[in-house]
Design a protein around this motif. Structure first.
Motif, PDB file in Angstrom:
ATOM      1  N   MET A   1      78.508  16.920  39.676  1.00 42.49           N
ATOM      2  CA  MET A   1      77.130  17.229  40.024  1.00 42.49           C
ATOM      3  C   MET A   1      76.531  16.051  40.777  1.00 42.49           C
ATOM      4  O   MET A   1      76.616  14.911  40.344  1.00 42.49           O
ATOM      5  N   PHE A   2      75.950  16.328  41.913  1.00 39.64           N
ATOM      6  CA  PHE A   2      75.322  15.316  42.763  1.00 39.64           C
ATOM      7  C   PHE A   2      73.816  15.480  42.617  1.00 39.64           C
ATOM      8  O   PHE A   2      73.253  16.485  43.023  1.00 39.64           O
ATOM      9  N   LEU A   3      73.158  14.501  41.981  1.00 40.99           N
ATOM     10  CA  LEU A   3      71.733  14.612  41.678  1.00 40.99           C
ATOM     11  C   LEU A   3      70.940  13.713  42.597  1.00 40.99           C
ATOM     12  O   LEU A   3      71.207  12.517  42.711  1.00 40.99           O
ATOM     13  N   CYS A   4      69.952  14.273  43.284  1.00 42.40           N
ATOM     14  CA  CYS A   4      69.141  13.505  44.220  1.00 42.40           C
ATOM     15  C   CYS A   4      67.670  13.757  43.954  1.00 42.40           C
ATOM     16  O   CYS A   4      67.244  14.911  43.836  1.00 42.40           O
TER      17      CYS A   4
ATOM     18  N   LEU B   1      67.152  24.158  35.155  1.00 37.52           N
ATOM     19  CA  LEU B   1      68.120  25.246  35.209  1.00 37.52           C
ATOM     20  C   LEU B   1      69.564  24.776  35.102  1.00 37.52           C
ATOM     21  O   LEU B   1      70.480  25.590  35.128  1.00 37.52           O
ATOM     22  N   ILE B   2      69.771  23.464  34.980  1.00 39.17           N
ATOM     23  CA  ILE B   2      71.131  22.927  35.021  1.00 39.17           C
ATOM     24  C   ILE B   2      71.727  22.809  33.622  1.00 39.17           C
ATOM     25  O   ILE B   2      71.200  22.069  32.783  1.00 39.17           O
TER      26      ILE B   2
ATOM     27  N   ARG C   1      78.351  22.458  31.895  1.00 32.50           N
ATOM     28  CA  ARG C   1      79.134  23.107  32.954  1.00 32.50           C
ATOM     29  C   ARG C   1      79.821  22.090  33.866  1.00 32.50           C
ATOM     30  O   ARG C   1      80.805  22.417  34.535  1.00 32.50           O
ATOM     31  N   TYR C   2      79.344  20.859  33.885  1.00 34.26           N
ATOM     32  CA  TYR C   2      79.801  19.892  34.876  1.00 34.26           C
ATOM     33  C   TYR C   2      80.692  18.814  34.270  1.00 34.26           C
ATOM     34  O   TYR C   2      80.528  18.424  33.118  1.00 34.26           O
ATOM     35  N   HIS C   3      81.595  18.336  35.115  1.00 34.62           N
ATOM     36  CA  HIS C   3      82.590  17.362  34.676  1.00 34.62           C
ATOM     37  C   HIS C   3      82.156  15.926  34.957  1.00 34.62           C
ATOM     38  O   HIS C   3      82.556  15.001  34.242  1.00 34.62           O
TER      39      HIS C   3
END
Length: 204
Positions: A1-4, A63-64, A68-70
């Motif tokens: 996941m790329f969070l900005c 909503l995240i 689900r993310y690695h």
């Protein structure tokens, strides 16, 4: 996941260049997440992987589902000091990643996003971690320095972490357990390389 973190006054419309990233043998899905659900402009997507790039999407933090993310990558984004440093939704994601020892990478101003993660006893999730982030000498050059809501170096030291920094603008990366931190934008490549190393190692 790329969070900005994107803000009207800081980084809306900022071009993000995603190129030359090799995520191992599996196909990679890149998701761009922002606190406000805004969508940054992309200049290119060139993943060095046979699976290519599945799709780009944007979602608001509420909503995240962290499970689900690695892996989580928070790039050098000034908006993190305002939007993410006290974000309860991100705090839950970071708590999940920490409890599961999932790889986390925060670079430059993005390290401020780590500040939101606290335990039930109000202690910092990353207490006793070795880490880095922008030093005061780098932050003081910002026009908005006087009004910054948080100084990561001070927060990390006050919260029990082992903070280190090199000279201003120098490449400096710290790896401790599942957490990778980079001091500034110049440290991005080295930090992401360590993140990829962690991701590939955890898949074996």
């Amino acid at each position: 996941m790329f969070l900005c973190a994107l803000r009207d006054s800081v980084a809306v419309g900022t071009k993000l260049h995603v190129k030359g990233t090799q995520w191992g043998r599996r196909a990679a899905t890149i998701l761009l997440k922002s606190a406000a659900g805004l969508f940054p402009k992309l200049t290119s997507c060139t993943l060095l992987h046979p699976g290519g790039c599945d799709w780009f999407g944007v979602m608001a933090l509420p909503l995240i589902p962290g499970a689900r993310y690695h892996a989580l990558l928070i790039p050098d984004c000034p908006g993190a000091m305002v939007d993410l440093a006290n974000n309860g939704y991100l705090a839950r994601i970071l708590q999940h990643f920490s409890s599961e020892n999932k790889p986390i990478c925060a670079v430059g101003h993005g390290a401020a996003a780590l500040c939101c993660a606290t335990n039930e006893d109000k202690s910092w999730v990353f207490q006793e971690y070795s880490l880095t982030g922008p030093c005061v000498y780098e932050l003081i050059r910002l026009p908005s320095f006087a009004s910054l809501p948080i100084i990561f170096e001070d927060f990390a030291k006050d919260s029990g972490a082992i903070y280190s920094a090199s000279k201003a603008d120098a490449v400096h990366v710290v790896l401790d357990r599942h957490l990778v931190t980079g001091q500034n934008e110049n440290s991005t490549v080295a930090a992401v390389q360590n993140l990829v190393f962690l991701c590939n190692g955890s898949r074996k």
